[in-house]
Design an enzyme around this catalytic site. Sequence first.
Site, PDB file in Angstrom:
ATOM      1  N   LYS A  32       0.841  -1.197   0.000  1.00  0.00           N
ATOM      2  CA  LYS A  32       0.000   0.000   0.000  1.00  0.00           C
ATOM      3  C   LYS A  32       0.879   1.251   0.000  1.00  0.00           C
ATOM      4  CE  LYS A  32      -1.857  -1.326   3.808  1.00  0.00           C
ATOM      5  NZ  LYS A  32      -2.691  -1.565   5.013  1.00  0.00           N
ATOM      6  N   THR A  39      -8.376   9.828   7.819  1.00  0.00           N
ATOM      7  CA  THR A  39      -7.925   8.578   7.210  1.00  0.00           C
ATOM      8  C   THR A  39      -7.754   7.464   8.237  1.00  0.00           C
ATOM      9  OG1 THR A  39      -5.601   9.256   7.456  1.00  0.00           O
ATOM     10  CG2 THR A  39      -6.711   9.851   5.398  1.00  0.00           C
ATOM     11  N   GLY A  87      -8.145   4.272  10.076  1.00  0.00           N
ATOM     12  CA  GLY A  87      -8.770   2.986   9.804  1.00  0.00           C
ATOM     13  C   GLY A  87      -8.718   2.535   8.364  1.00  0.00           C
ATOM     14  N   THR A  88      -7.921   3.206   7.527  1.00  0.00           N
ATOM     15  CA  THR A  88      -7.880   2.816   6.120  1.00  0.00           C
ATOM     16  C   THR A  88      -7.341   1.392   5.943  1.00  0.00           C
ATOM     17  OG1 THR A  88      -5.760   3.979   5.967  1.00  0.00           O
ATOM     18  CG2 THR A  88      -7.712   5.136   5.148  1.00  0.00           C
ATOM     19  N   GLY A  89      -6.272   1.064   6.665  1.00  0.00           N
ATOM     20  CA  GLY A  89      -5.686  -0.269   6.535  1.00  0.00           C
ATOM     21  C   GLY A  89      -6.618  -1.360   7.034  1.00  0.00           C
ATOM     22  N   CYS A  90      -7.269  -1.114   8.171  1.00  0.00           N
ATOM     23  CA  CYS A  90      -8.223  -2.089   8.715  1.00  0.00           C
ATOM     24  C   CYS A  90      -9.367  -2.305   7.738  1.00  0.00           C
ATOM     25  CB  CYS A  90      -8.781  -1.594  10.045  1.00  0.00           C
ATOM     26  SG  CYS A  90      -7.541  -1.215  11.303  1.00  0.00           S
TER      27      CYS A  90
END
Length: 393
Positions: free
Chosen positions: A174, A207, A209-212
Amino acid sequence: MAERPARILTIAGSDSGGGAGIQADIKTITMLGGHAMTAITAITAQNSRGVDAVQVLGADLVIAQIDAVARDFGLDAIKIGMLGSPEIAEALADWLSSSPHRRDPRVRGNDEVPVIFDPVMIASSGAVLADEATIAAFKRLMACATLVTPNLPELGALGGEAAVLELAPALLIKGGHASGETVTDRLVTREGEIARWDDPRIESPHTHGTGCTLSSAVATLLGQGLALEQAVERSRLFVRLALRDAPALVAVNGPMGHQHVRNDALAPGWNLNQITLVATDYASSVTFYRALGLVQIVDSPDNGYARFEAGNGATLSVHVGEAAGGAMAYLECADLDARVLALASEGFAIDQMPRDESWGWREARLCDPAGNVLCLYFGGENRRYPPWRIATE
């Protein structure tokens, strides 16, 4: 009877602010039509400003949660997020390596439940969520994973691309932490790069919590039977739409707008969500639909074209002049090309095969038996957020 939803287990920490962790996972899985089950690894006291306290649960309790749901409900996919301790990481690796519930005869399309491992190490606020011993234990989990989804700092801490692919069969790198106006994400396997996405960066202070969200979306879509590349592509779109609709509950580092994401751009099958009507006078039509309570999102008087959005995300357009061609209904489909080819093979007369249009949609056209025009299309991010979207009220 309704089709059984995909059963998705998320193993992660609790975020008391609701933007990341188990809360973001549940929102994502639910919005994508899955059934969310949880194994909480840690309880955090956190908000947009940082993490005030963390209480890590015992490894036995975490595994007990996993066993309880796996042996009863069954599993279609597993997402792993924040673990909190090396003991939990080791115990989870033991479970994944030996549990008969990892090989579920009820799972869709495969006898092994896919595992998405998001190696959470640092929160968006900067708080460290994994110590060196926990990171060292990640090696066993990567060997159990279907896909590992680190951001760039996490990839560096794991030893880089080659080190991860020695253990895991696939890696999603990412690029959100890189600089520049374009965000590049790469899907890589041991055979090399199989997909790459370059998209304009969405400038947002929210932004968290984008990865979760991304990893739980991939798990859900894999659990529903999608191929890996397709699941990643649609998950990225889910994240981008949630970023665009962040509710701005706080000044910075707030949660995204999971609740506003429409499935039209993500799910296979036809979704009736747009209609274009003929107009004779642009100004009066705009006034009428504004007075009706619809929100105008496109204003193009030079082209005699305006688009409005209803509260459920469906859109209605008006078009002045001969170019309008009468009323037209729009059916959106995420797997547009394959479905149009299938229709053509069944004998349907396709007036326009799928092609990319200047306004960002990919469209095909045909007529029904009465001569009504249907537009079969994929608008994705550009349906609700076209390049010329105006500021909404």
